[in-house]
Design a protein around this motif. Structure first.
Motif, PDB file in Angstrom:
ATOM      1  N   UNK A  73      43.122  46.199  37.049  1.00  0.00           N
ATOM      2  CA  UNK A  73      42.169  45.711  38.052  1.00  0.00           C
ATOM      3  C   UNK A  73      40.754  46.242  37.804  1.00  0.00           C
ATOM      4  N   UNK A  74      40.565  47.500  37.355  1.00  0.00           N
ATOM      5  CA  UNK A  74      39.200  47.954  37.067  1.00  0.00           C
ATOM      6  C   UNK A  74      38.480  47.086  36.026  1.00  0.00           C
ATOM      7  N   UNK A  75      39.197  46.528  35.062  1.00  0.00           N
ATOM      8  CA  UNK A  75      38.591  45.637  34.073  1.00  0.00           C
ATOM      9  C   UNK A  75      38.143  44.332  34.734  1.00  0.00           C
ATOM     10  N   UNK A  76      38.950  43.825  35.661  1.00  0.00           N
ATOM     11  CA  UNK A  76      38.585  42.626  36.409  1.00  0.00           C
ATOM     12  C   UNK A  76      37.382  42.920  37.287  1.00  0.00           C
ATOM     13  N   UNK A  77      37.395  44.064  37.973  1.00  0.00           N
ATOM     14  CA  UNK A  77      36.275  44.439  38.839  1.00  0.00           C
ATOM     15  C   UNK A  77      34.971  44.560  38.052  1.00  0.00           C
ATOM     16  N   UNK A  78      35.029  45.121  36.858  1.00  0.00           N
ATOM     17  CA  UNK A  78      33.825  45.279  36.038  1.00  0.00           C
ATOM     18  C   UNK A  78      33.221  43.920  35.694  1.00  0.00           C
ATOM     19  N   UNK A  79      34.061  42.970  35.266  1.00  0.00           N
ATOM     20  CA  UNK A  79      33.568  41.623  34.950  1.00  0.00           C
ATOM     21  C   UNK A  79      33.012  40.949  36.201  1.00  0.00           C
ATOM     22  N   UNK A  80      33.669  41.135  37.328  1.00  0.00           N
ATOM     23  CA  UNK A  80      33.244  40.572  38.613  1.00  0.00           C
ATOM     24  C   UNK A  80      31.849  41.080  38.980  1.00  0.00           C
ATOM     25  N   UNK A  81      31.653  42.386  38.876  1.00  0.00           N
ATOM     26  CA  UNK A  81      30.365  42.986  39.245  1.00  0.00           C
ATOM     27  C   UNK A  81      29.252  42.587  38.281  1.00  0.00           C
ATOM     28  N   UNK A  82      29.581  42.333  37.018  1.00  0.00           N
ATOM     29  CA  UNK A  82      28.588  41.839  36.054  1.00  0.00           C
ATOM     30  C   UNK A  82      28.081  40.451  36.439  1.00  0.00           C
ATOM     31  N   UNK A  83      28.967  39.648  36.994  1.00  0.00           N
ATOM     32  CA  UNK A  83      28.683  38.233  37.252  1.00  0.00           C
ATOM     33  C   UNK A  83      27.838  38.019  38.495  1.00  0.00           C
ATOM     34  N   UNK A  84      28.016  38.868  39.506  1.00  0.00           N
ATOM     35  CA  UNK A  84      27.335  38.700  40.785  1.00  0.00           C
ATOM     36  C   UNK A  84      26.131  39.610  40.925  1.00  0.00           C
ATOM     37  N   UNK A  85      25.113  39.120  41.604  1.00  0.00           N
ATOM     38  CA  UNK A  85      24.061  40.001  42.104  1.00  0.00           C
ATOM     39  C   UNK A  85      24.692  40.802  43.252  1.00  0.00           C
ATOM     40  N   UNK A  86      24.343  42.076  43.389  1.00  0.00           N
ATOM     41  CA  UNK A  86      24.995  42.903  44.414  1.00  0.00           C
ATOM     42  C   UNK A  86      24.903  42.346  45.834  1.00  0.00           C
ATOM     43  N   UNK A  87      23.819  41.655  46.161  1.00  0.00           N
ATOM     44  CA  UNK A  87      23.672  41.123  47.521  1.00  0.00           C
ATOM     45  C   UNK A  87      24.279  39.729  47.683  1.00  0.00           C
ATOM     46  N   UNK A  88      24.974  39.224  46.673  1.00  0.00           N
ATOM     47  CA  UNK A  88      25.602  37.902  46.762  1.00  0.00           C
ATOM     48  C   UNK A  88      27.117  37.960  46.669  1.00  0.00           C
TER      49      UNK A  88
END
Length: 114
Positions: A73-88
């Motif tokens: 899951x940390x690998x999925x979370x890392x890709x997720x956070x790369x894709x989104x702006x923090x406020x979106x």
């Protein structure tokens, strides 16, 4: 009025109704990738489906993610956070499941406004 877009054999990738786009069943085509790679591919496909719905990632309301191994899951979370702006970031749930099909590690469904 309900509008259905991008027909697949057993579903439509996008169903629009009353200002909301329901996007379902996104998996990576290249299932030889690790969790990070499959997540990036799923998110790229989500971008395509959002554009088809006249929406974009900033309009995502919620996402439900199914993964077969909570240890990565940390690998999925890392890709997720790369894709989104923090406020979106949308509301999100990640659910561990036993099987999504041979070598499929992640499946995503999402809801967005347009």
């Amino acid at each position: 009025m309900t509008e259905r877009l991008l027909r697949a054999p057993s579903l439509y990738r996008v169903v629009k109704h009353n200002g909301i786009a329901y996007i379902g069943g996104i998996v990576a085509d290249d299932d030889s990738q690790d969790m990070g790679g499959q997540t990036r591919e799923v998110l790229a496909k989500l971008d395509t489906y959002l554009k088809e719905a006249k929406s974009d990632r900033s309009k995502l309301l919620s996402a439900t993610i199914f993964i077969t191994d909570m240890n990565v899951k940390p690998d999925m979370d890392a890709a997720w956070k790369e894709w989104f702006a923090p406020d979106e970031l949308p509301a999100r749930a990640t659910i561990g499941v036993a099987d999504l099909g041979e070598r499929t590690l992640i499946e995503l469904i999402a809801t967005a406004h347009y």
